[in-house]
Every structure is written in structure tokens, then in C-alpha cells.
Scaffold this motif. Sequence first.
Motif, PDB file in Angstrom:
ATOM      1  N   PHE A 135     -14.011   3.844  20.732  1.00 30.57           N
ATOM      2  CA  PHE A 135     -13.911   4.796  19.623  1.00 30.57           C
ATOM      3  C   PHE A 135     -12.465   4.982  19.165  1.00 30.57           C
ATOM      4  O   PHE A 135     -12.186   5.122  17.965  1.00 30.57           O
ATOM      5  CB  PHE A 135     -14.509   6.131  20.055  1.00 30.57           C
ATOM      6  N   ASN A 136     -11.514   4.975  20.112  1.00 31.84           N
ATOM      7  CA  ASN A 136     -10.116   5.231  19.757  1.00 31.84           C
ATOM      8  C   ASN A 136      -9.535   4.147  18.861  1.00 31.84           C
ATOM      9  O   ASN A 136      -8.646   4.415  18.045  1.00 31.84           O
ATOM     10  CB  ASN A 136      -9.256   5.369  21.020  1.00 31.84           C
ATOM     11  N   LEU A 137     -10.022   2.909  19.025  1.00 37.24           N
ATOM     12  CA  LEU A 137      -9.490   1.822  18.208  1.00 37.24           C
ATOM     13  C   LEU A 137      -9.859   1.961  16.731  1.00 37.24           C
ATOM     14  O   LEU A 137      -9.252   1.325  15.873  1.00 37.24           O
ATOM     15  CB  LEU A 137      -9.976   0.466  18.741  1.00 37.24           C
ATOM     16  N   LEU A 138     -10.866   2.794  16.432  1.00 41.66           N
ATOM     17  CA  LEU A 138     -11.203   3.051  15.031  1.00 41.66           C
ATOM     18  C   LEU A 138     -10.057   3.729  14.291  1.00 41.66           C
ATOM     19  O   LEU A 138      -9.967   3.660  13.055  1.00 41.66           O
ATOM     20  CB  LEU A 138     -12.443   3.941  14.935  1.00 41.66           C
ATOM     21  N   ALA A 139      -9.156   4.371  15.048  1.00 42.18           N
ATOM     22  CA  ALA A 139      -8.016   5.038  14.412  1.00 42.18           C
ATOM     23  C   ALA A 139      -7.043   4.033  13.802  1.00 42.18           C
ATOM     24  O   ALA A 139      -6.307   4.375  12.871  1.00 42.18           O
ATOM     25  CB  ALA A 139      -7.288   5.910  15.437  1.00 42.18           C
ATOM     26  N   VAL A 140      -7.029   2.803  14.321  1.00 36.85           N
ATOM     27  CA  VAL A 140      -6.066   1.803  13.835  1.00 36.85           C
ATOM     28  C   VAL A 140      -6.248   1.521  12.343  1.00 36.85           C
ATOM     29  O   VAL A 140      -5.303   1.702  11.554  1.00 36.85           O
ATOM     30  CB  VAL A 140      -6.161   0.506  14.674  1.00 36.85           C
ATOM     31  N   PRO A 141      -7.430   1.074  11.885  1.00 35.07           N
ATOM     32  CA  PRO A 141      -7.569   0.809  10.451  1.00 35.07           C
ATOM     33  C   PRO A 141      -7.412   2.058   9.588  1.00 35.07           C
ATOM     34  O   PRO A 141      -6.927   1.977   8.453  1.00 35.07           O
ATOM     35  CB  PRO A 141      -8.984   0.218  10.317  1.00 35.07           C
ATOM     36  N   LEU A 142      -7.789   3.217  10.125  1.00 38.03           N
ATOM     37  CA  LEU A 142      -7.698   4.449   9.336  1.00 38.03           C
ATOM     38  C   LEU A 142      -6.245   4.871   9.120  1.00 38.03           C
ATOM     39  O   LEU A 142      -5.848   5.248   8.006  1.00 38.03           O
ATOM     40  CB  LEU A 142      -8.478   5.570  10.024  1.00 38.03           C
ATOM     41  N   PHE A 143      -5.419   4.790  10.162  1.00 42.87           N
ATOM     42  CA  PHE A 143      -4.003   5.130   9.997  1.00 42.87           C
ATOM     43  C   PHE A 143      -3.304   4.107   9.096  1.00 42.87           C
ATOM     44  O   PHE A 143      -2.399   4.459   8.325  1.00 42.87           O
ATOM     45  CB  PHE A 143      -3.299   5.218  11.352  1.00 42.87           C
ATOM     46  N   ILE A 144      -3.689   2.852   9.211  1.00 42.46           N
ATOM     47  CA  ILE A 144      -3.120   1.823   8.332  1.00 42.46           C
ATOM     48  C   ILE A 144      -3.472   2.118   6.875  1.00 42.46           C
ATOM     49  O   ILE A 144      -2.615   2.042   5.986  1.00 42.46           O
ATOM     50  CB  ILE A 144      -3.625   0.424   8.751  1.00 42.46           C
ATOM     51  N   LEU A 145      -4.731   2.484   6.641  1.00 41.57           N
ATOM     52  CA  LEU A 145      -5.172   2.814   5.279  1.00 41.57           C
ATOM     53  C   LEU A 145      -4.402   4.015   4.741  1.00 41.57           C
ATOM     54  O   LEU A 145      -3.956   4.014   3.583  1.00 41.57           O
ATOM     55  CB  LEU A 145      -6.676   3.099   5.282  1.00 41.57           C
ATOM     56  N   MET A 146      -4.220   5.039   5.557  1.00 37.40           N
ATOM     57  CA  MET A 146      -3.471   6.216   5.141  1.00 37.40           C
ATOM     58  C   MET A 146      -2.047   5.845   4.741  1.00 37.40           C
ATOM     59  O   MET A 146      -1.519   6.313   3.725  1.00 37.40           O
ATOM     60  CB  MET A 146      -3.439   7.236   6.278  1.00 37.40           C
ATOM     61  N   GLY A 147      -1.434   4.959   5.529  1.00 39.39           N
ATOM     62  CA  GLY A 147      -0.070   4.526   5.233  1.00 39.39           C
ATOM     63  C   GLY A 147       0.040   3.807   3.904  1.00 39.39           C
ATOM     64  O   GLY A 147       0.977   4.049   3.119  1.00 39.39           O
ATOM     65  N   PHE A 148      -0.892   2.918   3.618  1.00 40.85           N
ATOM     66  CA  PHE A 148      -0.831   2.164   2.365  1.00 40.85           C
ATOM     67  C   PHE A 148      -1.116   3.057   1.154  1.00 40.85           C
ATOM     68  O   PHE A 148      -0.554   2.839   0.077  1.00 40.85           O
ATOM     69  CB  PHE A 148      -1.801   0.987   2.402  1.00 40.85           C
ATOM     70  N   ILE A 149      -1.978   4.053   1.323  1.00 39.27           N
ATOM     71  CA  ILE A 149      -2.223   4.996   0.216  1.00 39.27           C
ATOM     72  C   ILE A 149      -0.939   5.744  -0.120  1.00 39.27           C
ATOM     73  O   ILE A 149      -0.559   5.883  -1.290  1.00 39.27           O
ATOM     74  CB  ILE A 149      -3.354   5.980   0.582  1.00 39.27           C
ATOM     75  N   LEU A 150      -0.231   6.216   0.912  1.00 42.19           N
ATOM     76  CA  LEU A 150       1.010   6.953   0.678  1.00 42.19           C
ATOM     77  C   LEU A 150       2.106   6.053   0.116  1.00 42.19           C
ATOM     78  O   LEU A 150       2.942   6.489  -0.672  1.00 42.19           O
ATOM     79  CB  LEU A 150       1.485   7.598   1.982  1.00 42.19           C
ATOM     80  N   GLU A 151       2.094   4.781   0.533  1.00 42.83           N
ATOM     81  CA  GLU A 151       3.116   3.854   0.040  1.00 42.83           C
ATOM     82  C   GLU A 151       3.061   3.743  -1.475  1.00 42.83           C
ATOM     83  O   GLU A 151       4.099   3.726  -2.161  1.00 42.83           O
ATOM     84  CB  GLU A 151       2.916   2.469   0.668  1.00 42.83           C
ATOM     85  N   LYS A 152       1.857   3.645  -2.035  1.00 41.30           N
ATOM     86  CA  LYS A 152       1.690   3.446  -3.478  1.00 41.30           C
ATOM     87  C   LYS A 152       1.646   4.753  -4.270  1.00 41.30           C
ATOM     88  O   LYS A 152       1.593   4.727  -5.497  1.00 41.30           O
ATOM     89  CB  LYS A 152       0.393   2.659  -3.743  1.00 41.30           C
ATOM     90  N   SER A 153       1.673   5.888  -3.570  1.00 45.31           N
ATOM     91  CA  SER A 153       1.502   7.166  -4.264  1.00 45.31           C
ATOM     92  C   SER A 153       2.800   7.717  -4.831  1.00 45.31           C
ATOM     93  O   SER A 153       2.781   8.737  -5.518  1.00 45.31           O
ATOM     94  CB  SER A 153       0.913   8.194  -3.299  1.00 45.31           C
ATOM     95  N   LYS A 154       3.944   7.102  -4.509  1.00 46.25           N
ATOM     96  CA  LYS A 154       5.277   7.533  -4.945  1.00 46.25           C
ATOM     97  C   LYS A 154       5.752   8.788  -4.209  1.00 46.25           C
ATOM     98  O   LYS A 154       6.863   9.266  -4.470  1.00 46.25           O
ATOM     99  CB  LYS A 154       5.326   7.797  -6.459  1.00 46.25           C
ATOM    100  N   ILE A 155       4.945   9.332  -3.295  1.00 43.87           N
ATOM    101  CA  ILE A 155       5.353  10.528  -2.553  1.00 43.87           C
ATOM    102  C   ILE A 155       6.568  10.215  -1.682  1.00 43.87           C
ATOM    103  O   ILE A 155       7.561  10.946  -1.679  1.00 43.87           O
ATOM    104  CB  ILE A 155       4.193  11.057  -1.688  1.00 43.87           C
ATOM    105  N   ALA A 156       6.500   9.086  -0.956  1.00 46.65           N
ATOM    106  CA  ALA A 156       7.606   8.698  -0.081  1.00 46.65           C
ATOM    107  C   ALA A 156       8.846   8.352  -0.901  1.00 46.65           C
ATOM    108  O   ALA A 156       9.980   8.676  -0.510  1.00 46.65           O
ATOM    109  CB  ALA A 156       7.188   7.508   0.776  1.00 46.65           C
ATOM    110  N   GLU A 157       8.644   7.701  -2.038  1.00 51.00           N
ATOM    111  CA  GLU A 157       9.775   7.320  -2.890  1.00 51.00           C
ATOM    112  C   GLU A 157      10.513   8.554  -3.407  1.00 51.00           C
ATOM    113  O   GLU A 157      11.752   8.619  -3.374  1.00 51.00           O
ATOM    114  CB  GLU A 157       9.258   6.482  -4.059  1.00 51.00           C
TER     115      GLU A 157
END
Length: 430
Positions: free
Chosen positions: A59-81
Motif C-alpha cells: 500500500f505504501n508504494l502507491l504514494a510514489v506515483p501520487l507524490f510524483i503527480l503532485m510535483g508535476f502539477i505544481l511544476e506547471k502551475s507557476k506557483i513555484a516560479e
Amino acid sequence: MEMSGLILFGVAFLLLIVGIPVAFAFGGSALFTALINPDLGIEVFGLLPYRIFGIMQNFNLLAVPLFILMGFILEKSKIAENMLISIGKLFGPVRGGLAIAIVLVGAILAASTGIVGASVVMMTIISLPIMLRYHYSPRLASGVIAASGTLGQLIPPSIVLIILGYMMNISVGDLFKSAVGPGLMVVTLYIGYILIFTLLKPEVAPPIPRDESYFQVAISALKSLIAPFLLIGLVLGSIFAGVATPTESAAVGVVGALLLTLFYRTFSWELLRYALRESVKITSMIFTILIGATAFSLVFNESGAGDIVTNFFTDHIGSKWAFVGIAMAIIFLLGFFIDFIEISFIIIPILMPIAEHYNIDPLWFAILIAINLQTSFLTPPFGFSLFYLKGTAGDKIKTGDLYWGIIPFIGLQLITLILVALFPKILHLF
């Protein structure tokens, strides 16, 4: 049996050198070794489907794709920029201020996304031209950006910690809590180094003039921090409070990141397609490597090589600290040539029985490994942060300056490793 282990590692190393993808190098070397060993044969892989099925049920390994997805959403959202630009303006007039801002932004991005490639590329595109325009040393500029981008490998939520939790059978929540202290220590050492270095050599990082008033810049910086801190509080706060598991908090983080893009009006279907596509690519790579590494470990253990290694450390080393020192040295050297995923999947199963023999605290040992694995992103010739930065910067940065620039930051990470090894209470600061 000993010869089988040597052949296994030798073939894997040869395949990696000639450019075979990691998953197929480990899987292929396992298949070759099993076929030439009459005591093993193809029948040894009869256990492989059960092992893979067991991995996919974790079950814990399911966090891997979810955290990756969260990171890519924020990357393109301009929030970090927006955050990087605002904090850069805030610290710019201080000598070395932009470098300090990059470290702080790297830490915040680590706690909200954890995606090394996205962090390094974004900071390179935005900050590097400004630093070079105002006569920052290319070595300091490139070193700060590359090192700050790797903070996501130690500061939770970290993919490294999730994988180590699975491999070492440790609570991911406990790993997240224990990594906060060492993570903040690395950030503090980075900033301390920049302050001392720029004090001794003012010409390497001159102040950057600011047109706006300090009050306006401070308000802008605070506004840019609201969204990341909300997300950090949502994700890590739910884990530390015991309200949600890491996998559940990762799912909440994805929803939170999407809501932030809607709030800041940066959401688009293209953003979502990009984030999903890149997340599938990286997740597929990680799990393909995991399958290849599982085949490798299966042949390694069934050939008896694992028992030989364990007996060597328990019979001839005879010291907990000698074992820890040798283990850290092996992981550090492997980081020059292979990625943290391969090191985790191949080396950790070999080291764990020996660590158990010496009654080593698995949580402490896991954090030491995580700090060590962070350096694998910076050590040439295959440090991924170096690839990301050089690929983005192009001719703006010479490869020699990049390699020289990251050396002090590798040293600071090793200092953190030593301090955590000597003072385990650092893990319980939070």
C-alpha cells in the motif's frame, strides 16, 4: 557460489557500461547467471511472480506515483516560479542573497513536490541568467542550484524515504518525521557556507539592486509562500498528526495541488495531461527497475552469495561502526555510477541482514542511507542534477565549473551524514 555472485555483478556492470537500461541490465545479468549455474537454472525464477505480486500489493508504494503527480502539477502551475522570483527579490540586495534564496526555495519545493528534475530545471531557467548577469561566480551559481534541487531526496515527502521504508520494512511516517531534522541541518549548512564563502570572497556573489520598496517585496514574498505552505501543512501535517497514512496524504496532496491551480487560474487540460503523462513515465521506470532488481536479488540470494557477504561482515569485520563505515562508503561510491533507485533495490537487501546482526536501529540506518543517496544526484559523471542543470543551461555553464561548484555541497552532505551518525538524537527533533 562465490563465483556466481561475481559473475552476477560483473555482467550487470558490463551491461550498464555499454548503455543497456538499468532494469534490463539487472534482469539480464540475473537470467544469464541463472542459466550458466547448474545449481540454479531457469527454475529459480518460479518465485519471481510471487515476489512481484507482493510488491504490487504494498500500500505504501502507491504514494510514489501520487507524490510524483503532485510535483508535476505544481511544476506547471507557476506557483513555484512565482515563489522563486519573490524570494529572490527579497534576499537579492544581500551579498550572496540570491544563492540563499535558491536554497530556501529548494527546501520549500522539496517539502511540497520532491521532484529533483523539475526543481533544478525551473531554478536554472529563472535564476542562473540573473546570477551570471550580476557577476556571480559560475561555480557558486551552478553548485547552489544543483545542490538545492536535491533537497527533495531527504526532506519529506521524499520518494527515497518511501522506497527505503518499503525495502527496510519501516513506517514511512516515522521516516518522514526523522528526516526533518537532518533535512533542516543540510539547509542550514548550505546557507552557512554561502554566508562564510561570500564574506571571505565578496566578488563571487555581489548584491543585486532592487527597484521596489522592501515592504512591497516582503508582502509579495509572503503571498507567494501561502500556497506551498498550505500544501506542506496539508500533506505532512496529516501524516505527523496520525490522521492519514503517507499514501492517503499523497492523494490529498494531488487534490490540493489541483485546487491551487484552480485558485491561481493556472489550471488547463494540457497541464493535467502533461502531469499525468510524465508521472506515468517516471512511475513505470521505477517499477520496471524494481522488477529487474527483484530478479537480481533472487538469483543473488539463491546462489548463496548473500550468505557469503553476511558471513564476511559478521566474522571478519566484527564491529558495528566498521560495518556502517564500509556500507556508507560503498553506497557513496556506487552513487557515482548508478541511481538511488538501483542502489536501494540492490544494495539494501544485502545490507539489512548484517545490520540486524549488529542490532543497528533500522530508522537511524535508513536516514544515514537517505543522506548518502542524496549525494548520488551530485556526484559526477552520472549525477542527475548535473545532467538537468547542464542540459538546461547549455553553454552558459562550463562542465568544469559545474563539477567544481558541487564539491563543497557534497562535502556538506557528508558532514551531515557524520553528524547524524554520531548524534542520533537529531532524528527526534520533530
